[in-house]
Every structure is written in structure tokens, then in C-alpha cells.
Enzyme design. Sequence first.
Site, mmCIF file in Angstrom:
data_model
loop_
_atom_site.group_PDB
_atom_site.id
_atom_site.type_symbol
_atom_site.label_atom_id
_atom_site.label_comp_id
_atom_site.label_asym_id
_atom_site.label_seq_id
_atom_site.Cartn_x
_atom_site.Cartn_y
_atom_site.Cartn_z
ATOM 1 N N LYS A 130 0.864 -1.190 0.000
ATOM 2 C CA LYS A 130 0.000 0.000 0.000
ATOM 3 C C LYS A 130 0.887 1.222 0.000
ATOM 4 O O LYS A 130 2.034 1.168 0.465
ATOM 5 C CB LYS A 130 -0.865 0.015 1.266
ATOM 6 C CG LYS A 130 -2.140 0.805 1.137
ATOM 7 C CD LYS A 130 -3.243 -0.047 0.576
ATOM 8 C CE LYS A 130 -4.467 0.724 0.260
ATOM 9 N NZ LYS A 130 -5.592 -0.158 -0.071
ATOM 10 N N ASP A 170 -7.020 4.175 -4.453
ATOM 11 C CA ASP A 170 -7.671 4.044 -3.151
ATOM 12 C C ASP A 170 -8.316 5.417 -2.921
ATOM 13 O O ASP A 170 -8.529 6.162 -3.891
ATOM 14 C CB ASP A 170 -6.641 3.681 -2.059
ATOM 15 C CG ASP A 170 -7.293 3.144 -0.780
ATOM 16 O OD1 ASP A 170 -7.683 1.975 -0.746
ATOM 17 O OD2 ASP A 170 -7.443 3.913 0.196
HETATM 18 N N1 GLU Z 1 -7.316 0.038 -2.826
HETATM 19 C C1 GLU Z 1 -8.061 -1.120 -3.148
HETATM 20 C C2 GLU Z 1 -8.108 -2.048 -1.946
HETATM 21 O O1 GLU Z 1 -8.160 -1.579 -0.833
HETATM 22 C C3 GLU Z 1 -7.636 -1.776 -4.450
HETATM 23 C C4 GLU Z 1 -6.195 -2.177 -4.549
HETATM 24 C C5 GLU Z 1 -5.791 -2.672 -5.926
HETATM 25 O O2 GLU Z 1 -6.613 -2.749 -6.822
HETATM 26 O O3 GLU Z 1 -4.606 -2.976 -6.075
HETATM 27 O O4 GLU Z 1 -8.146 -3.242 -2.041
#
Ligand code: GLU
Length: 450
Positions: A130, A170
Site C-alpha cells: 500500500k 484508493d
Molecule cells: N485500494 C483497493 C483495496 O483496498 C484496491 C487495490 C488494488 O486494486 O490494487 O483493495
Amino acid sequence: MEKSTSKFIRSFMDYVKARDPFQKEFHQAVHEVVESIAPFLLNNPNYNQSKILERIIEPERIVQFRVPWTNDKGVVSVNRGFRVEMNSALGPYKGGLRFHPTVNLSILKFLAFEQVFKNSLTSLPLGGGKGGSDFDPKNKSDNEVMRFCQSFMTELQRHIGPNTDIPAGDIGVGGREIGFLFGQYKRIRNEFTGVLTGKGLEWGGSLIRPEATGYGAVYFAEEMMKRKGESFDGKVVCISGSGNVAQFAAEKVIQFGGKVVTMSDSSGFIHDPDGIDREKLDYVMELKNISRGRIKEYAERYGCIYKVGERPWSVKCDVALPCATENEINQEEATMLLKNGCEVISEGANMPSTPEAVHEFHKGRILYAPGKAANAGGVAVSGLEMSQNSMRINWTREEVDGRLHTIMKSIHEMCVSYGKHNNGWVNYVDGANVAGFVKVAKAMMAQGYV
Ligand code: GLU
């Protein structure tokens, strides 16, 4: 809970807190997982001997960097950029980028930690990570956002790659930002690859990716209800948030015959007892994605209730879909939801319920699905976007939606098989944590002490 189990949890949490005393959100996420997996670990001492827990909570790598940029008036600002590369046992690091003023290492470590188990549940070859920045895209011009994204990617590009680490969106990072980030990556590296997901359809994006998190959370709720012989038809649904996840959760609920009565943003929530229908939802999408206005304008247009500074959990409903942000349902709000007859919670956001709220849901024996299971649809379709990029082909809407639906059903089944109690009630938190953990832990054991 057995005495030895609670002692094990307490002493491990003391260790986590002593190492990073100020990372509250990270402690919360770790505690929830450790509570679920402690009995498994105590029964399998080889995992403890190889310090699997100590290793799994430690990011493989964290990058923190300076992001200088200039606004339209030529004034210079400096933000912080981060990428937490948490775990690559199952595949390259995968997870979104968040641009929001609250972003710090604790928030990103909690999100990266959750992502590892979530990605494992999808059964796709994805590790977890992340990243993001404390940059606030609110009230910024498109050009300011572009300059920020270019500066952010100028540093991030040296740490990521289509086989190494694949960021996505996100909170605060949607199609516009992914476009600017992708453009800068391509310019510096001189290669057109699937290094980011959530791309535009014309340049490597996947159909259904924008819809995936919201649809997935509704598919998951549908599976939980099916087990009890119920469906969305005629159900009153409270949704929080009005971003990408909330919008497409609302779309799917409407398609399934439910009535969505609330949506919100950080300033307040609207309550439309007549229901947000297709036409009204189109208005919300235009308001939030194009004119970038506030949800209050919905109440002004349709003459419904708007509560400033409040969250929607006091509104009577059968199903609640928290799709805004972490810790947006506290104990008092959880009690209110239960008192008003809410029987299903499916989390579109990451960790939207506080531990006290989760405790209330479990006490009430309602159908409660934690984010790492219920909102895994987003990253799952990101995984499918990566596959399409590697093969250089595009699947149809039906193909991707079908695969998403199958993945959500399979996550539900895994939660049931690992979380079912003797009386038939399912603890979806334990189910998701144990199912997600076992796969990652086995891979880590096989790969040696890394
Ligand atoms: N931010 C999204 C999550 O919390 C998607 C992450 C992604 O697609 O890599 O899963």
C-alpha cells in the site's frame, strides 16, 4: 477464549506496541488478525518456531520520499510519499495508493497488512502493499493534481514495476490520478506495461475494474443472505460514502431490487426515504466524478434530508454497506444499527468498524463481513487487469464480471469453511483471517526465512 490463547495474544500485542508505540491503526489491524489465528498457531508450533507472526507483521520494505510540487500560483509545497511493500510470498506487491491528509505510516501499514490477507483470499498470485501521500486532492485544479502525480511518480518509479509492485487507486486516487501517474512512469521508463491497475479502458484498463469493489461487496452480502434463504429484494440499504465504491455498491443494490436510502461524504449524509434510483445515482456520479461537488447538493436538488457532520448509521435499515473509510462505525452506532433491525453488514471500505462495533455485531449474531473479504473484488479485478495486460488481450464485461462473481463466491465459501461454528453461525472475521493467513504462511515457510 482459553487462558493460554489470551496470554499469547497479549504478549504478542505488547511486542507489536513496544516496537511502534504510536501506530494505533496498525495495532488495531494486527490485533484483529492475531485474535483469529492464535488458536491455529498454538496448535501448529512449527509456525511459531519460525517466527511467522513476527515476520508477517514486518514490512519487507518501506520507502518514504519527498514530493515537492508547485500550485497554479507558483507556490511550492512539500508532501510526503510512501510505499509499504508488505509481503511478496504469493506474488508481486499489490495494493492501492491513497492521497489524503490523514495518510501516515500507521494508516498505510494497517492497509498494507490487511491487503496481504485480502489478496490471498482472491486466490490470485498477488502479494500485498500500500502507499500514498498526505496530499489532499480536494479543491486542487487538474493541473495541480497532474504536477503532484508527476512529482510523486518521479521517485516511485524506481521502486515499482509490472513484476515487482503494481499500485492502484484508493481514497483520493481514481482514474484521473492513475492516468497522470501512468503517463509519468511511461515517460521515465520508456515502456508501456501493466505497472498500475485501474487504467483507462483505451490504454490497458479492464472492464468492470471501476465497478469491482462495490459490486463485490454486494455479491458477498448476497452470498451471506442466500445461506439464510434471503435476498436483496425489497431490502432497505444504508450506504456511507459517495466515491467509487459507494456508487457501484448502490448500482448493484438497485439492480438486485434493494432500496438505497443514504449516501455520505466527509461533511455529512443525505437520507432519501424514497430511495436513490438510477437517475438520482447518475446525478451522484456526475456530481462526485465530474463536477467534484459535495453530497449536500443532492439534498438541495431532490429536497431530502441532509445531516451535517453526521454518519448515516442512525437510519433504519436491513443492510448496511460502509463504503467510506476506517473506523466509521463505533460501538454506539453499531448498537443503533442492531436496535433498528439491521441484519447484514458488508464492508466496502477497509476496517470501517471499530473493534467495539465488531464485538456488537458478533454479539448480535448478525451477518457481518469484514472488509478484507467483502471488498476484495476491487483488487481481484486488478489481478484480472494484470492478466489481460500480460496476455495483451481484453476480456468482455461478462467475462470479467463472471470471474469477479466466482471469486466473491469462493471467498465466501472459504470464510464459511474456516469460520463456521457448531450451531451454524459463521464468524466471517475468523474465517477470512485464518483462510487468508494459512496460504501466506505456508508460502513463507516454503520459501525459508525471508
Ligand atoms: N485500494 C483497493 C483495496 O483496498 C484496491 C487495490 C488494488 O486494486 O490494487 O483493495
